[in-house]
Scaffold this motif. Structure first.
Motif, PDB file in Angstrom:
ATOM      1  N   GLY A  51      26.487 121.913  14.702  1.00 56.25           N
ATOM      2  CA  GLY A  51      25.266 122.705  14.831  1.00 56.25           C
ATOM      3  C   GLY A  51      24.774 122.791  16.264  1.00 56.25           C
ATOM      4  O   GLY A  51      24.201 123.807  16.681  1.00 56.25           O
ATOM      5  N   GLU A  52      24.999 121.741  17.013  1.00 57.39           N
ATOM      6  CA  GLU A  52      24.598 121.751  18.424  1.00 57.39           C
ATOM      7  C   GLU A  52      25.544 122.623  19.257  1.00 57.39           C
ATOM      8  O   GLU A  52      25.118 123.292  20.186  1.00 57.39           O
ATOM      9  CB  GLU A  52      24.577 120.322  18.988  1.00 57.39           C
ATOM     10  CG  GLU A  52      23.438 119.474  18.463  1.00 57.39           C
ATOM     11  CD  GLU A  52      22.077 120.002  18.895  1.00 57.39           C
ATOM     12  OE1 GLU A  52      21.838 120.131  20.111  1.00 57.39           O
ATOM     13  OE2 GLU A  52      21.249 120.278  18.008  1.00 57.39           O
ATOM     14  N   PRO A  55      24.911 126.848  17.568  1.00 51.91           N
ATOM     15  CA  PRO A  55      23.639 127.016  16.859  1.00 51.91           C
ATOM     16  C   PRO A  55      23.517 128.420  16.244  1.00 51.91           C
ATOM     17  O   PRO A  55      24.031 129.394  16.786  1.00 51.91           O
ATOM     18  CB  PRO A  55      22.589 126.802  17.952  1.00 51.91           C
ATOM     19  CG  PRO A  55      23.295 127.052  19.234  1.00 51.91           C
ATOM     20  CD  PRO A  55      24.742 126.747  19.015  1.00 51.91           C
TER      21      PRO A  55
END
Length: 158
Positions: A51-52, A55
Motif C-alpha cells: 500500500g505504501e 497507494p
C-alpha cells in the motif's frame, strides 16, 4: 470410617480418585496461536508495504488491494496443493503460512472499506465492479493456481 472428601465417593462408599486436572485450552493451541500471530504480522507488514509502494487514489479503483488479494489467493492455491499432495508439512506450517502470512497479507476488511469509500464518494458503479471483480478474480486465481500446480507436478513425475 471418615471420608476425607465426601463429594468424591462412588456408589460403594469408596473414595473416588481426584478428578484429572483439565489442561488449559491454550496448552495445546499455544504454538498454533503463536505461529498464526507471527505469520499474520509478516503478512500484514507486506500488505502495508504494498500500500505504501502503490497507494490508491481517492475515488479510483483500488488496484493495490485488488492485486494483493488476487495474488494471495493464487499463492494459497499453490500452497494448499503442495502441503496436501506433495509435502508432509509440520503441523505448524499451515497455521503459520496459510492462516498467518496469507491471512495477514490478503484483506477482506480493506476490501470492504474500499467499497464503502467508493460508494460514499459517489462511485457506486466502481464499488460494485470492484466487489464483483475481486470475487471473480480471487476465485479464478485459486482455481488456476491449483490446476497449474497439479499439472506441473504431474508433468514433473513423468
Amino acid at each position: 470410617m471418615t471420608v476425607p472428601h465426601p463429594d468424591r465417593v462412588d456408589e460403594s462408599g469408596t473414595p473416588a480418585p481426584a478428578p484429572a486436572r483439565r489442561a488449559s485450552p491454550w496448552h495445546g493451541q499455544g504454538p498454533v496461536v503463536a505461529m498464526v500471530a507471527l505469520g499474520g504480522a509478516i503478512g500484514a507488514t507486506a500488505r502495508y508495504g504494498a500500500g505504501e509502494l502503490w497507494p490508491a487514489s481517492a475515488g479510483a479503483f483500488p488496484w493495490t488491494t485488488f492485486t494483493v488479494n488476487v495474488v494471495g489467493c493464487a499463492v494459497i492455491g499453490v500452497f494448499m496443493v503442495l502441503i496436501t499432495d506433495v509435502w508432509a508439512a509440520h503441523r505448524l506450517v499451515r497455521p503459520f503460512f496459510g492462516t498467518g502470512v496469507l491471512g495477514g497479507f490478503t484483506t477482506f476488511s480493506t476490501y470492504a472499506v474500499d467499497i464503502q469509500k467508493l460508494v460514499d464518494d459517489g462511485r457506486p458503479g466502481v464499488g460494485l465492479g470492484y466487489l464483483a471483480a475481486t470475487l471473480v478474480a480471487a476465485l479464478t486465481a485459486v482455481w488456476l493456481a491449483v490446476t497449474a500446480t497439479r499439472r506441473a507436478l504431474a508433468w514433473r513425475q513423468r
